[in-house]
Design a protein around this motif. Sequence first.
Motif, mmCIF file in Angstrom:
data_model
loop_
_atom_site.group_PDB
_atom_site.id
_atom_site.type_symbol
_atom_site.label_atom_id
_atom_site.label_comp_id
_atom_site.label_asym_id
_atom_site.label_seq_id
_atom_site.Cartn_x
_atom_site.Cartn_y
_atom_site.Cartn_z
ATOM 1 N N VAL A 10 9.891 6.236 -3.326
ATOM 2 C CA VAL A 10 9.375 7.554 -2.960
ATOM 3 C C VAL A 10 7.853 7.564 -3.047
ATOM 4 O O VAL A 10 7.153 8.061 -2.155
ATOM 5 N N ALA A 11 7.319 6.966 -4.124
ATOM 6 C CA ALA A 11 5.865 6.933 -4.296
ATOM 7 C C ALA A 11 5.203 6.190 -3.146
ATOM 8 O O ALA A 11 4.185 6.631 -2.619
ATOM 9 N N TYR A 12 5.814 5.053 -2.737
ATOM 10 C CA TYR A 12 5.217 4.294 -1.629
ATOM 11 C C TYR A 12 5.287 5.063 -0.311
ATOM 12 O O TYR A 12 4.371 4.980 0.504
ATOM 13 N N ILE A 13 6.367 5.828 -0.136
ATOM 14 C CA ILE A 13 6.458 6.633 1.087
ATOM 15 C C ILE A 13 5.349 7.689 1.089
ATOM 16 O O ILE A 13 4.652 7.883 2.092
ATOM 17 N N CYS A 14 5.153 8.343 -0.053
ATOM 18 C CA CYS A 14 4.079 9.339 -0.169
ATOM 19 C C CYS A 14 2.722 8.690 0.111
ATOM 20 O O CYS A 14 1.882 9.250 0.817
ATOM 21 N N LEU A 15 2.547 7.503 -0.446
ATOM 22 C CA LEU A 15 1.286 6.782 -0.258
ATOM 23 C C LEU A 15 1.055 6.485 1.220
ATOM 24 O O LEU A 15 -0.047 6.664 1.744
ATOM 25 N N VAL A 19 -2.036 7.791 3.558
ATOM 26 C CA VAL A 19 -2.896 6.899 4.347
ATOM 27 C C VAL A 19 -2.868 7.311 5.816
ATOM 28 O O VAL A 19 -3.901 7.399 6.475
ATOM 29 N N LEU A 20 -1.659 7.601 6.318
ATOM 30 C CA LEU A 20 -1.505 7.997 7.715
ATOM 31 C C LEU A 20 -2.320 9.255 8.002
ATOM 32 O O LEU A 20 -3.071 9.331 8.975
ATOM 33 N N PHE A 21 -2.194 10.261 7.132
ATOM 34 C CA PHE A 21 -2.863 11.539 7.334
ATOM 35 C C PHE A 21 -4.382 11.376 7.331
ATOM 36 O O PHE A 21 -5.073 11.907 8.191
ATOM 37 N N PHE A 22 -4.903 10.621 6.367
ATOM 38 C CA PHE A 22 -6.356 10.555 6.232
ATOM 39 C C PHE A 22 -7.011 9.517 7.148
ATOM 40 O O PHE A 22 -8.146 9.691 7.566
ATOM 41 N N PHE A 23 -6.296 8.419 7.448
ATOM 42 C CA PHE A 23 -6.978 7.368 8.188
ATOM 43 C C PHE A 23 -6.572 7.238 9.642
ATOM 44 O O PHE A 23 -7.320 6.696 10.435
ATOM 45 N N LYS B 98 0.722 -0.855 -5.457
ATOM 46 C CA LYS B 98 -0.071 -1.808 -4.674
ATOM 47 C C LYS B 98 -0.921 -1.048 -3.651
ATOM 48 O O LYS B 98 -0.437 -0.122 -3.021
ATOM 49 N N GLY B 99 -2.160 -1.453 -3.497
ATOM 50 C CA GLY B 99 -2.996 -0.864 -2.452
ATOM 51 C C GLY B 99 -3.790 0.352 -2.884
ATOM 52 O O GLY B 99 -4.671 0.802 -2.162
ATOM 53 N N THR B 100 -3.485 0.909 -4.075
ATOM 54 C CA THR B 100 -4.203 2.128 -4.461
ATOM 55 C C THR B 100 -5.691 1.860 -4.681
ATOM 56 O O THR B 100 -6.516 2.726 -4.423
ATOM 57 N N GLY B 101 -6.012 0.655 -5.158
ATOM 58 C CA GLY B 101 -7.419 0.336 -5.420
ATOM 59 C C GLY B 101 -8.260 0.495 -4.176
ATOM 60 O O GLY B 101 -9.269 1.211 -4.176
#
Lengths: 287, 287
Positions: A10-15, A19-23, B98-101
């Motif tokens: 779930v955390a990776y999906i949120c991450l 990333v998708l939203f901001f970049f 992973k990748g948060t940094g």
Amino acid sequence: MRTVTVSSVVAYICLALLVLFFFFPIYWIFISSLKPIEEIMTAKPRLIPERPTLENYINLFSPTALYGGFERAGKFFLYFLNNSLFVSLSTTVLTVPLASIAGYALSRYSFKGSGLLSRLMLVIYLFPGILTIIPIFTMMAHFGLLNTHFSLIIVYLAITAPFCTWLMRAFFDSIPKELEEAAQIDGASRFQAFISIVLPISRPGLLTIIIFTFVTCWGEYLFSSILIFSDALKSVAPGLAMYMGYQYIEWGSLLAGSVICLLPAVALFIPVSRYFLKELATGALKF
Amino acid sequence: MKITFKNISPYVMILPVLLITMIVVIYPLVDNIILSFYNLKYGTEKGIFIGLDNYIRNIKDPRVLYALVRSIAWTAGNIALITAIGLGGALLLSKPLKGTGIIRSIIILPWVIPTVVVSLVWRWILEPDLGIINNILYSLGLMKGKPITYLGTPDLAMLSLVLINSWKLSPFAIVVVLAALQTIPRELYEAAMIDGASSFTIFKNITMPLISPILTFLGFIGFAWCFNTFDLIWLITEGGPGSATETLPILIYRKAFLEYRLSEAASLAVIMFIIVALASFLILRRR
């Protein structure tokens, strides 16, 4: 261990969403600017250009570029870049020494009102331009400074110097006083200690305010659109906006133009962002 | 007290920054109040003293009331969204994933990009016929018939603007909250976990109280930025469609520079300044 796996998925999906939203928007404008105009104008957008080309960039600078359906001299965009560069550099050259000296005073001397002044610096930075634009406009008109880069530099100095002072104060606070005191015991004057001890250590702080000032002036819109009215003196932001307002939008050149406008801001900021964020955070935590 | 170089110098060091602030912020603020009692239309001519007429005209103008309501809705919506994304994003990025940094070091980008480019990026993404959002909706079969005009439909336009503004500002919130999270000693969490506290309890009883000062700081900055937003709204919708996104700053600009009623706009700016000052005072007093 099952629950751990589920929660990390779930955390990776949120991450990924973050990333998708901001970049994605940044990626998308960059990619779109590399597409030939036929591909831009088709209703089926591709994530990677089928036939990448620099034609939009070439059009932007060509002598008879099309803007908003009107033929305009392409060199205007060069003027815009040149004007922004001049105004931003001039402001930076003035702001950086003034702000570092003021920040040093606020950090090292304790005097009546120093705490209040530091906080005032932040409040002034946050002060909305829209509340002062009318009197500034009449003031500049009164002194015959409308449509000059000088008027912009004055205003930008007031926008950037207080915040840079605030940042530099936070930065100087993090440098131990003992270093200068040691130099002064060795016979250096306070000024000599500042130049030879404090400034060299402050390189990250100085770099931060240099780039902050440059980037702020580079993209400023409100004042540059009101105080400057001839096309040849316009900065990039109102210049781009000028082509955007028309009914018929020339997306190709506009996309290329916005990538060029964004590149210096991003390229300059990335290397110092670590310092900038650290200082901002210390300043904010102290506020 | 004896005046020597020693105790006068900090004032001298701050003087240039203060002076420029006086000229470009404090003086215009006073001049704005004076201007609001005259009937100046445009440019440099003197105008006649007309007392409170401008204020009465503004209070009676229904556009002002609507703009005020829109400004409040706009500000509240933005602060809510920015705080939520800021808090959620920071909590997510502080996890050992992973990748948060790398994401942490570049998350600030949307905040750095010049507003004119932000508005262009989003106008391009939300474009009804060529934009990628509508295209995805079409290809997923979620939308049939006429394309959605995000920026041309009154309710949607306001919502889209809030989303775009949050895209630009919440990275700043994420960064500041992340910095605050890092100041919380790890032992507190460890102790709570040994005591068997759930992650929600830990968040409520440890994280929240410790980062609440930074949330107040964010609330203050968020209010200052959003209540006074001009560029972003102007560059995307110019307050339209109709007057659906016409907030106070947009109305001030319109009255001053498009309807040539400088003094009337100045009096509206004074009214807005009073609101800003009162609200800032209330927010900062809570600390």
